[in-house]
Design an enzyme around this catalytic site. Structure first.
Site, PDB file in Angstrom:
ATOM      1  N   SER A 115       0.941  -1.286  -0.285  1.00 35.71           N
ATOM      2  CA  SER A 115      -0.059   0.100   0.089  1.00 35.71           C
ATOM      3  C   SER A 115       1.044   1.295   0.308  1.00 35.71           C
ATOM      4  O   SER A 115       0.257   2.449  -0.328  1.00 35.71           O
ATOM      5  CB  SER A 115      -1.093   0.034   1.016  1.00 35.71           C
ATOM      6  OG  SER A 115      -1.697  -1.053   1.341  1.00 35.71           O
ATOM      7  N   HIS A 136      -2.599  -3.506  -6.086  1.00 35.84           N
ATOM      8  CA  HIS A 136      -2.653  -3.440  -5.051  1.00 35.84           C
ATOM      9  C   HIS A 136      -4.610  -3.514  -4.765  1.00 35.84           C
ATOM     10  O   HIS A 136      -5.257  -2.839  -5.767  1.00 35.84           O
ATOM     11  CB  HIS A 136      -2.313  -2.039  -4.792  1.00 35.84           C
ATOM     12  CG  HIS A 136      -3.064  -1.346  -3.197  1.00 35.84           C
ATOM     13  ND1 HIS A 136      -3.685  -0.168  -3.579  1.00 35.84           N
ATOM     14  CD2 HIS A 136      -2.826  -2.019  -2.347  1.00 35.84           C
ATOM     15  CE1 HIS A 136      -3.710   0.557  -2.080  1.00 35.84           C
ATOM     16  NE2 HIS A 136      -3.428  -1.126  -1.312  1.00 35.84           N
ATOM     17  N   GLU A 148      -5.630  -1.405  -8.106  1.00 37.36           N
ATOM     18  CA  GLU A 148      -4.307  -0.327  -8.702  1.00 37.36           C
ATOM     19  C   GLU A 148      -4.062  -1.337  -9.378  1.00 37.36           C
ATOM     20  O   GLU A 148      -2.721  -2.248  -8.543  1.00 37.36           O
ATOM     21  CB  GLU A 148      -4.288   0.720  -7.704  1.00 37.36           C
ATOM     22  CG  GLU A 148      -5.437   1.368  -7.471  1.00 37.36           C
ATOM     23  CD  GLU A 148      -4.709   2.028  -6.242  1.00 37.36           C
ATOM     24  OE1 GLU A 148      -5.623   3.116  -6.511  1.00 37.36           O
ATOM     25  OE2 GLU A 148      -3.995   1.911  -5.524  1.00 37.36           O
ATOM     26  N   ASN A 186      -5.404   6.004  -1.529  1.00 40.09           N
ATOM     27  CA  ASN A 186      -4.573   6.177  -0.658  1.00 40.09           C
ATOM     28  C   ASN A 186      -4.394   7.613  -0.392  1.00 40.09           C
ATOM     29  O   ASN A 186      -3.380   8.652   0.803  1.00 40.09           O
ATOM     30  CB  ASN A 186      -3.983   5.648   0.224  1.00 40.09           C
ATOM     31  CG  ASN A 186      -4.258   4.100   0.555  1.00 40.09           C
ATOM     32  OD1 ASN A 186      -5.586   4.004   1.390  1.00 40.09           O
ATOM     33  ND2 ASN A 186      -3.635   2.978   0.862  1.00 40.09           N
TER      34      ASN A 186
HETATM   35  N1  LIG Z   1      -4.733  -4.927   5.314  1.00 40.15           N
HETATM   36  C1  LIG Z   1      -5.391  -3.612   4.091  1.00 40.15           C
HETATM   37  O1  LIG Z   1      -5.979  -3.609   4.269  1.00 40.15           O
HETATM   38  C2  LIG Z   1      -4.710  -3.440   3.190  1.00 40.15           C
HETATM   39  C3  LIG Z   1      -4.866  -3.613   1.697  1.00 40.15           C
HETATM   40  C4  LIG Z   1      -4.108  -3.539   0.837  1.00 40.15           C
HETATM   41  C5  LIG Z   1      -2.952  -3.600   0.575  1.00 40.15           C
HETATM   42  N2  LIG Z   1      -2.096  -3.995   2.369  1.00 40.15           N
HETATM   43  C6  LIG Z   1      -0.574  -4.762   1.732  1.00 40.15           C
HETATM   44  O2  LIG Z   1      -1.358  -5.842   1.569  1.00 40.15           O
HETATM   45  C7  LIG Z   1      -0.258  -6.600   2.299  1.00 40.15           C
HETATM   46  C8  LIG Z   1      -0.196  -7.670   3.848  1.00 40.15           C
HETATM   47  O3  LIG Z   1      -1.105  -6.630   4.036  1.00 40.15           O
HETATM   48  P1  LIG Z   1      -2.428  -7.425   5.396  1.00 40.15           P
HETATM   49  O4  LIG Z   1      -2.889  -7.087   6.062  1.00 40.15           O
HETATM   50  O5  LIG Z   1      -3.169  -8.667   4.479  1.00 40.15           O
HETATM   51  O6  LIG Z   1      -1.164  -8.132   6.640  1.00 40.15           O
HETATM   52  P2  LIG Z   1      -1.039  -9.696   7.659  1.00 40.15           P
HETATM   53  O7  LIG Z   1      -0.330  -9.042   8.635  1.00 40.15           O
HETATM   54  O8  LIG Z   1      -2.924  -9.444   7.912  1.00 40.15           O
HETATM   55  O9  LIG Z   1      -0.966 -10.484   6.685  1.00 40.15           O
HETATM   56  C9  LIG Z   1       0.210 -10.720   6.406  1.00 40.15           C
HETATM   57  C10 LIG Z   1       1.244 -12.366   6.643  1.00 40.15           C
HETATM   58  O10 LIG Z   1       2.686 -12.127   6.398  1.00 40.15           O
HETATM   59  C11 LIG Z   1       2.904 -13.256   6.615  1.00 40.15           C
HETATM   60  N3  LIG Z   1       4.100 -13.176   6.480  1.00 40.15           N
HETATM   61  C12 LIG Z   1       5.318 -12.123   6.925  1.00 40.15           C
HETATM   62  N4  LIG Z   1       6.285 -12.503   6.656  1.00 40.15           N
HETATM   63  C13 LIG Z   1       6.555 -13.171   5.273  1.00 40.15           C
HETATM   64  C14 LIG Z   1       7.712 -13.735   4.904  1.00 40.15           C
HETATM   65  N5  LIG Z   1       8.869 -13.213   4.652  1.00 40.15           N
HETATM   66  N6  LIG Z   1       7.263 -14.768   4.075  1.00 40.15           N
HETATM   67  C15 LIG Z   1       6.093 -15.580   3.655  1.00 40.15           C
HETATM   68  N7  LIG Z   1       4.823 -14.517   4.722  1.00 40.15           N
HETATM   69  C16 LIG Z   1       5.233 -14.020   5.280  1.00 40.15           C
HETATM   70  C17 LIG Z   1       2.111 -13.496   7.895  1.00 40.15           C
HETATM   71  O11 LIG Z   1       2.882 -14.684   8.644  1.00 40.15           O
HETATM   72  C18 LIG Z   1       0.724 -13.298   7.700  1.00 40.15           C
HETATM   73  O12 LIG Z   1       0.246 -14.295   7.835  1.00 40.15           O
HETATM   74  C19 LIG Z   1       0.808  -5.633   2.885  1.00 40.15           C
HETATM   75  O13 LIG Z   1       1.655  -5.318   2.652  1.00 40.15           O
HETATM   76  C20 LIG Z   1      -0.471  -4.367   3.136  1.00 40.15           C
HETATM   77  O14 LIG Z   1       0.198  -3.303   3.508  1.00 40.15           O
HETATM   78  C21 LIG Z   1      -3.183  -4.369   2.826  1.00 40.15           C
END
Ligand SMILES: NC(=O)c1ccc[n+]([C@@H]2O[C@H](COP(=O)([O-])OP(=O)(O)OC[C@H]3O[C@@H](n4cnc5c(N)ncnc54)[C@H](O)[C@@H]3O)[C@@H](O)[C@H]2O)c1
Length: 381
Positions: A115, A136, A148, A186
């Protein structure tokens, strides 16, 4: 495109995995944490079961879930057509993962769901940056239609084209965006929170009153404060701060001290039981004292004009075309109308005049009308 691999089985990764499986792809969902994989499997199975009960999917839910292979072994991603990284928002972790992924793949298209990190900076760590782009999704990824698509300077145009057509075939709305802080949603959404917080700080209205105004006059599904409580004040503040910092502290994106203090106190919104609203007590919410019609209109127009200003600026700076900006806010943030469409209906002259008025009043460059207003007829046909 057939085999899809996703890294990170958290909120986003599991949503994307479920959707890809529903679209008929064999999916590898990779995570280093077994408990995250287990949680994702349970959640996806439950989701699919509910969808089947409601008649929203025609296929047998177990057929769909059988397409997903949960794995803590990265080598399973070999032979994927598309790899989507959705691990923690940490540059070094993502960089390390992509380096491993590149050793296991040749022709795979590599995407990140980041993000806030720079696509170009991530791409500079890759051996094959021409195959890499931002993809995204929005939360929940199964429901939100917007995706996106953010190419870097080195992304090959055919990769961008392939991603656009794949997202269309997934029944998503792709919006092509330049690699700039916050991409489209964002960035353009910042004033929805920022301006509302400033109005509350100025004590012109309470958060509850502002929420009511935005819902009643604007038709927004949630007011800014309800939405911040829902997103989490920590998450929302972090995004705001990250955009502010990456914009070299442009005052237009200045975060709110009220929000920062709320976050510091631990009032993070729904997840802690209290934010701008109290979710702990069973008592009915206290009645909201209605604002005068004039105040309500002033507040609504101020927030909406600042949003339209961001939308115009995004087009002016070539971050996205007008259709993509309008789609982004409708399909990525549930806005009732595209901001540029809204601006057209109100009259862009009026919007600019209101921002100029705010500037005269506050003498704060936060209220800086986009130079795009001077080219509005060529920018927004
Ligand atoms: N949550 C949102 O609303 C949202 C929206 C759009 C984009 N994002 C982006 O998506 C990505 C994930 O966000 P999220 O909210 O799903 O996070 P989250 O914390 O819910 O999940 C992340 C997962 O990644 C795993 N992980 C961490 N390091 C790792 C590695 N090195 N190898 C494999 N797995 C690993 C963790 O165990 C966890 O299960 C981020 O880059 C975030 O910025 C989030």
């Amino acid at each position: 495109m057939k085999k899809i691999s996703i890294a990170g089985a958290g909120t986003m990764g599991m949503g994307i995995a479920q959707w890809a499986a529903q679209m008929g792809h064999p999916v590898i969902l990779f995570d280093t944490s077994d408990s995250a994989l287990q949680r994702a499997e349970n959640t996806i199975q439950n989701n699919l079961k509910k969808l089947a009960e409601k008649g929203k999917i025609s296929e047998n839910p177990s057929e769909i879930s059988n397409r997903i292979f949960y794995s803590n072994d990265l080598t399973h991603i070999a032979g994927s057509d598309l790899f989507i990284e959705a691990i923690a928002e940490n540059f070094d972790a993502k960089k390390q993962l992509f380096q491993q992924v590149e050793q296991l793949t040749q022709d795979t298209i590599l995407c990140t769901n980041t993000s806030s990190l720079s696509i170009n900076k991530l791409s500079s760590t890759l051996k094959r940056p021409e195959k890499f782009a931002g993809l995204h999704f929005f939360n929940p990824a199964t429901l939100m239609k917007l995706v996106e698509i953010i190419p870097g300077f080195n992304t090959h145009p055919t990769i961008t084209e392939k991603l656009i057509s794949l997202m269309k075939s997934w029944d998503k709305v792709p919006a092509l965006a330049k690699d700039t802080p916050g991409f489209i949603v964002n960035r353009v959404a910042r004033p929805y929170y920022g301006e509302a917080l400033k109005i509350a700080e100025e004590q012109l209205a309470t958060p509850q009153q502002i929420d009511q105004v935005m819902k009643q006059l604007g038709g927004f599904r949630m007011g800014p404060f309800e939405l911040m409580d829902f997103i989490g004040l920590d998450v929302n503040f972090t995004v705001s701060y990250s955009v502010f910092e990456q914009m070299y502290f442009d005052p237009r994106y200045r975060p709110s001290i009220l929000q920062q203090r709320m976050m510091e106190s631990g009032r993070l919104g729904r997840k802690t039981g209290i934010g701008f609203y109290d979710y702990r007590s069973q008592n009915p919410p206290t009645e909201i004292h209605p604002l005068t019609e004039k105040t309500a209109n002033t507040i609504f127009q101020r927030i909406l004009s600042m949003l339209i200003n961001e939308a115009v600026d995004a087009v002016y700076l070539g971050i996205a075309n007008p259709q993509a900006v309008d789609n982004a806010m409708m399909y990525g943030a549930n806005y009732p109308k595209g901001l540029l469409q809204w601006g057209k209906e109100i009259g862009f002259d009026k919007v600019k005049a209101l921002i100029d008025e705010l500037f005269d009043h506050y003498k704060d460059p936060r209220y800086r009308a986009s130079a795009g207003f001077y080219h509005i007829h060529t920018l927004i046909p």
